[in-house]
Design a protein around this motif. Structure first.
Motif, mmCIF file in Angstrom:
data_model
loop_
_atom_site.group_PDB
_atom_site.id
_atom_site.type_symbol
_atom_site.label_atom_id
_atom_site.label_comp_id
_atom_site.label_asym_id
_atom_site.label_seq_id
_atom_site.Cartn_x
_atom_site.Cartn_y
_atom_site.Cartn_z
ATOM 1 N N ASP A 62 0.837 -1.078 -0.096
ATOM 2 C CA ASP A 62 -0.072 0.112 0.121
ATOM 3 C C ASP A 62 0.744 1.077 -0.255
ATOM 4 N N ALA A 63 1.847 1.433 0.826
ATOM 5 C CA ALA A 63 2.700 2.368 1.143
ATOM 6 C C ALA A 63 3.560 2.701 -0.079
ATOM 7 N N ALA A 64 3.744 1.416 -1.029
ATOM 8 C CA ALA A 64 4.714 1.666 -2.183
ATOM 9 C C ALA A 64 3.775 2.155 -3.147
ATOM 10 N N ARG A 65 2.402 1.975 -3.108
ATOM 11 C CA ARG A 65 1.482 2.523 -4.289
ATOM 12 C C ARG A 65 1.508 4.027 -3.971
ATOM 13 N N VAL A 66 1.305 4.359 -2.696
ATOM 14 C CA VAL A 66 0.881 5.753 -2.321
ATOM 15 C C VAL A 66 2.278 6.575 -2.861
ATOM 16 N N LEU A 67 3.421 5.941 -2.593
ATOM 17 C CA LEU A 67 4.659 6.835 -2.876
ATOM 18 C C LEU A 67 4.807 6.915 -4.295
ATOM 19 N N ALA A 68 4.430 5.886 -5.016
ATOM 20 C CA ALA A 68 4.623 5.730 -6.507
ATOM 21 C C ALA A 68 3.713 7.199 -7.020
ATOM 22 N N ALA A 69 2.668 7.429 -6.232
ATOM 23 C CA ALA A 69 1.665 8.563 -6.732
ATOM 24 C C ALA A 69 2.261 9.871 -6.440
ATOM 25 N N SER A 70 3.442 9.895 -5.559
ATOM 26 C CA SER A 70 3.805 11.243 -4.827
ATOM 27 C C SER A 70 4.333 12.026 -5.964
ATOM 28 N N PRO A 71 3.848 13.522 -5.911
ATOM 29 C CA PRO A 71 4.314 14.525 -6.918
ATOM 30 C C PRO A 71 5.984 14.769 -6.858
ATOM 31 N N HIS A 72 6.441 14.184 -5.898
ATOM 32 C CA HIS A 72 8.057 14.219 -5.639
ATOM 33 C C HIS A 72 8.776 13.534 -6.771
ATOM 34 N N VAL A 73 8.128 12.352 -7.220
ATOM 35 C CA VAL A 73 8.744 11.283 -7.724
ATOM 36 C C VAL A 73 8.910 11.809 -9.340
ATOM 37 N N ALA A 74 10.013 11.587 -9.980
ATOM 38 C CA ALA A 74 10.165 11.910 -11.318
ATOM 39 C C ALA A 74 9.637 10.768 -12.182
ATOM 40 N N THR A 75 9.209 11.171 -13.204
ATOM 41 C CA THR A 75 8.825 10.258 -14.049
ATOM 42 C C THR A 75 9.494 9.930 -15.492
ATOM 43 N N GLY A 76 9.547 8.787 -15.875
ATOM 44 C CA GLY A 76 10.334 8.363 -17.013
ATOM 45 C C GLY A 76 9.975 8.813 -18.439
ATOM 46 N N THR A 77 10.781 8.641 -19.422
ATOM 47 C CA THR A 77 10.180 8.988 -20.857
ATOM 48 C C THR A 77 8.682 8.390 -21.238
ATOM 49 N N ASP A 78 8.461 7.280 -20.527
ATOM 50 C CA ASP A 78 7.370 6.339 -20.768
ATOM 51 C C ASP A 78 6.242 6.929 -19.759
ATOM 52 N N GLY A 79 6.249 7.787 -19.011
ATOM 53 C CA GLY A 79 5.495 8.350 -18.210
ATOM 54 C C GLY A 79 5.202 7.648 -16.969
ATOM 55 N N ARG A 80 5.956 6.399 -16.727
ATOM 56 C CA ARG A 80 6.042 5.785 -15.503
ATOM 57 C C ARG A 80 6.793 6.420 -14.365
ATOM 58 N N PRO A 81 6.461 6.217 -13.014
ATOM 59 C CA PRO A 81 7.351 6.941 -12.194
ATOM 60 C C PRO A 81 8.454 6.177 -12.017
ATOM 61 N N LEU A 82 9.660 6.903 -11.810
ATOM 62 C CA LEU A 82 10.987 6.273 -11.745
ATOM 63 C C LEU A 82 11.309 5.917 -10.337
ATOM 64 N N LEU A 83 10.835 4.793 -10.052
ATOM 65 C CA LEU A 83 10.672 4.262 -8.551
ATOM 66 C C LEU A 83 10.669 2.667 -8.570
ATOM 67 N N SER A 84 11.363 2.155 -7.443
ATOM 68 C CA SER A 84 11.806 0.771 -7.297
ATOM 69 C C SER A 84 11.582 0.331 -6.090
#
Ligand SMILES: Nc1ncnc2c1ncn2[C@@H]1O[C@H](COP(=O)(O)OP(=O)(O)O)[C@@H](O)[C@H]1O
Ligand SMILES: [Mg+2]
Lengths: 386, 233
Positions: A73-95
Motif C-alpha cells: 500500500d505504502a509503495a503505491r502511495v509513494l509511486a503517486a507522490s508528486p516528488h517522484v520523477a517520471t521516465g520517458t514512458d510516463g511511469r514513475p522512476l521508482l523501484s
C-alpha cells in the motif's frame, strides 16, 4: 651552507646501513599508503553507490534496509507522490526493492560462507540507478527466476557465469547478465526481479523504495512531506548520504589500523635511522671538527646532518610510494557492518595518498635525524681533536 | 699594536678532581707579517695557545685579541663567523673531508663568503697553484700523499685570505722531504704574500725556518729568540 654533495657522498660511503635505513622507511611508507588506499577504496565505493538525485525510503526508525519493511500500500502511495520523477514512458522512476542476505559458499573453502546481498528490484531500478550498466547478457525477464550478477562477485564465487545456475533460497536461478555500477557497492550484489524474490523470504513486504527525485534540490521538501504522512510511516534519506554513512565505523577502524600499525612500524624505522645517524656522527667526529674550525656554525652542522637523514628518508619514502603503487586497483572485500553483507572494493592509491606517504617518510627522517644531528652540532672542536 | 695580543691569560682544565693550570698569566705579542715557531715539550700548552688564538677555546681569564678584535669575548656564533674570515687552521692530521675532492675541500671556507661562483673558482685555483697542486684539484684525499694532503690543507687555510694562519704540528706525520716542502711553502707565504703564520713544531730544524721562535715550558714563555737563519733562507 655545507654542500649537500658532502652528505650524498658520505651516505654512499656506508651503503649497507644507508640501504637498510631507506628500505625500513620504504616499507613503512608502503604499508601506510596501502592501508590508507584501502580506506579510500571503501569510501569511494560507498560514496559512488548512492546518487544525490535519488531518495531512499525505509520504514520509520530503520537504519538499514535489513531492518526495514514497507508494505505494498505504502509503495503505491509513494509511486503517486508528486516528488517522484517520471521516465520517458510516463511511469514513475521508482523501484520498490526486496533486500535479503544469502549465504554463498566460498569456492576454495566450501564450509566457509559469505553473505551476499540479493536485491529484488523493479524493472525501473535499471533507470533509477543511472550508474548501472550491463557488461554481459540481457536483463532478467519479468516472471522468471533469473539473476544479474554484480561484476565484483565474479571470480569470488562459483556458478556465476552467464547461463550457469546458482542455487539459493531453495531454488535454482539462471545467471542471465553481469553488471557494473561504477565501482560502487552494487557491484557486490545479485539482482533479480522483486516479485520473484519476495515470496521466498519474508512475504508481502519490500525493504526499501528508491526513487528519482523530480527536483534534486527539493529533497528537503520531499522528505518533510513524505515523513509527515502517518499512513506511510517512513524515513526518507538522500541515497548518497545513506551509503556514505555506512563507511562509518569501518572507515574509522581502517584509519585507526592504518595509523596504529604504521605508527608501530614507524617507531622501528625511526630507531633504525637514529642508529645509523648516531653511528655516522661518531665516525665523522674529526670531519665535524674540521667543519667547525673552518667557520661553519653549529646550526649549519645540524642542518647538514639533518639533510643527510632527510636525503635517506626521501629516497626511502619515494621507494615506498613506488612499492605501494601496484596495489592500486586490487580488489578486496570486507563485511559492511551496517548491512552485514560482504562488499568488494578496490584499493585506491590517489596522488594525495602518495604525497601523504612521502611526507610521512620525510617526517620520519626529521625525527630520526634530529638528535644525532643535534649531537653533531654540540661537538666542541677541542674535545673532538683530543 | 701587535696583530695577535695575548694579555695575562690564565687557562686551566678540570680533569676529574684535578685542576691543570696550563697558563698562569701568559703575555705574548705577535706582529703582522711575523712567522713564529712555537716550541716546547709535550703538554706545555702549545696547542692550547693556538686554540685560544683561533677562538676554539676560551681563556679562564685574560684577553686574546686578534687584529683588534677581542676573541676571548665573542659568542660562539660570532666566533664561527669571525674564524671563517680571520683564521686559517691546519692540524697535524685529518684536515680534509675524505668524500670531497681537493678542490672542494679548499673551496669550503669560501662557501661562507659572498663570493660569486666564478670568483670562488678563481680563488681556489690560485690557492692550489700556490701550494703546487694546481693539477690535483679533482683528486680525493686518499689519492694524495701525506705531504700533498697537508699542502691542500694549507691551500684551504689561505684561500679566504685570513688574518692569521695557525698550524699545529703540520709536519708531525710527514717524511723529511715532504716536511721540507711544506716548510718552504710556509716561508714563501710569509715572505712573498706577507702572511702572518704561527706554527707549532717539535723539530728544531723546522723552527729555524721561522723568523721567531717561542719556547713554552709548563705554560711559561721561557725563551724568545729571533732566528737569524730563518730570514736568510
Ligand atoms: N680539553 C682538555 N681537557 C683537559 N685537559 C687538557 C685539555 N686540553 C689540554 N689539556 C691539558 O693541558 C695541557 C696542555 O695541553 P696542550 O696544549 O695540548 O699541550 P701541547 O700541545 O703543548 O702538547 C696538557 O697537560 C693537557 O693534558
Ligand atoms: Mg699539541
Amino acid at each position: 651552507m655545507i654542500p649537500l654533495v658532502y652528505n650524498a657522498r658520505s651516505m654512499m660511503q656506508r651503503p649497507v646501513s644507508t640501504t637498510f635505513t631507506a628500505v625500513g622507511i620504504a616499507l613503512v611508507v608502503a604499508v601506510f599508503i596501502g592501508m590508507l588506499a584501502l580506506g579510500q577504496g571503501l569510501r569511494a565505493a560507498l560514496a559512488r553507490t548512492g546518487s544525490d538525485r535519488n531518495a531512499l525510503v525505509l520504514r520509520k526508525g530503520a537504519d538499514s534496509e535489513l531492518a526495514s519493511g514497507i508494505g505494498r500500500d505504502a509503495a503505491r502511495v509513494l509511486a503517486a507522490s508528486p516528488h517522484v520523477a517520471t521516465g520517458t514512458d510516463g511511469r514513475p522512476l521508482l523501484s520498490p526493492e526486496v533486500y535479503v542476505l544469502v549465504p554463498l559458499p566460498r569456492p576454495n573453502n566450501p564450509t566457509a560462507v559469505a553473505n551476499v546481498v540479493v536485491r529484488g528490484v523493479s524493472d525501473q531500478a535499471w533507470s533509477v540507478r543511472s550508474n548501472i550498466q550491463l557488461v554481459a547478457g540481457n536483463r532478467p525477464t519479468s516472471g522468471r527466476m533469473e539473476i544479474c550478477v554484480g561484476r565484483k562477485l565474479l571470480g569470488r564465487f562459483e556458478h556465476l557465469d552467464i547461463g550457469a545456475s546458482l542455487h539459493f533460497a531453495g531454488r535454482d536461478w539462471t545467471v542471465v547478465c553481469h553488471f557494473s555500477a561504477a565501482g560502487s557497492a552494487f557491484e557486490s550484489e545479485i539482482w533479480a526481479e522483486n516479485e520473484q524474490v519476495m515470496p521466498l523470504f519474508r512475504g508481502e513486504v519490500f525493504q526499501s523504495i528508491t526513487f528519482r527525485l523530480k527536483d534534486a534540490g527539493a529533497f528537503d521538501d520531499a522528505k518533510r512531506a513524505l515523513e509527515a504522512d502517518p499512513q506511510l510511516g517512513v524515513d526518507v534519506h538522500r541515497e548518497s548520504d545513506f551509503y556514505a554513512k555506512q563507511v562509518g565505523i569501518l572507515g574509522i577502524m581502517l584509519s585507526v589500523l592504518a595509523f596504529g600499525v604504521t605508527g608501530i612500524m614507524a617507531v622501528g624505522a625511526i630507531f633504525g635511522a637514529v642508529n645509523t645517524m648516531y653511528a655516522a656522527v661518531a665516525a665523522r667526529t674529526p670531519e665535524i671538527a674540521v667543519l667547525l674550525t673552518v667557520g661553519f656554525r653549529p646550526r649549519q652542522v645540524l642542518l647538514s646532518f639533518l639533510a643527510e637523514c632527510l636525503l635517506i628518508a626521501t629516497v626511502g619514502a619515494v621507494l615506498g610510494a613506488l612499492l605501494a603503487l601496484p596495489v592500486n586497483g586490487i580488489v578486496t572485500s570486507t563485511t559492511n557492518w551496517t548491512s552485514f553483507s560482504e562488499i568488494a572494493f578496490s584499493f585506491r592509491v590517489t596522488p594525495l595518498l602518495l604525497l601523504l606517504g612521502i611526507a610521512f617518510g620525510v617526517v620520519m627522517g626529521v625525527v630520526g635525524g634530529f638528535f644525532p644531528a643535534w649531537r653533531a652540532s654540540r661537538l666542541r672542536v677541542i674535545q673532538a681533536l683530543r | 699594536m701587535a696583530l695577535v695580543e695575548i694579555r695575562d691569560v690564565y687557562k686551566s682544565f678540570q680533569r676529574d678532581t684535578q685542576r691543570i693550570d696550563v697558563f698562569t698569566g701568559l703575555t705574548i705579542d705577535m706582529e703582522a707579517g711575523s712567522f713564529t715557531a712555537l716550541m716546547g715539550p709535550s703538554g706545555s700548552g702549545k696547542s692550547t695557545l693556538l686554540n685560544l688564538i683561533a677562538g676554539l677555546d676560551k681563556p679562564t681569564s685574560g684577553v686574546v685579541r686578534v687584529a683588534g678584535a677581542e676573541v676571548s669575548a665573542m659568542s660562539p656564533g660570532e666566533l664561527a663567523a669571525w674564524r671563517a674570515r680571520n683564521i686559517g687552521f691546519v692540524f697535524q692530521s685529518f684536515n680534509l673531508l675524505p668524500v670531497l675532492t681537493a678542490y672542494q675541500n679548499v673551496e669550503l671556507p669560501l662557501l661562507l663568503t659572498h663570493l660569486s661562483g666564478k670568483e670562488r673558482v678563481e680563488r681556489v685555483r690560485i690557492a692550489l697553484d700556490v701550494v703546487g697542486l694546481g693539477d690535483r684539484g679533482d683528486h680525493y684525499p686518499r689519492q694524495l700523499s701525506g705531504g700533498q694532503e697537508q699542502r691542500t690543507a694549507i691551500a684551504r687555510a689561505i684561500v679566504a685570505d685570513p688574518t692569521v694562519i695557525l698550524l699545529d704540528e703540520p709536519t708531525g706525520q710527514l717524511d723529511a722531504k715532504s716536511s721540507q716542502e711544506v716548510l718552504t711553502l710556509l716561508q714563501r707565504l710569509n715572505k712573498e704574500f706577507n702572511k702572518t703564520i704561527v706554527i707549532v713544531t717539535h723539530d728544531a730544524h723546522a723552527a729555524e725556518r721561522a723568523k721567531m721562535t717561542l719556547h713554552l715550558e709548563k705554560g711559561d714563555l721561557v725563551e724568545k729568540r729571533a732566528a737569524v737563519s730563518g730570514a736568510a733562507r
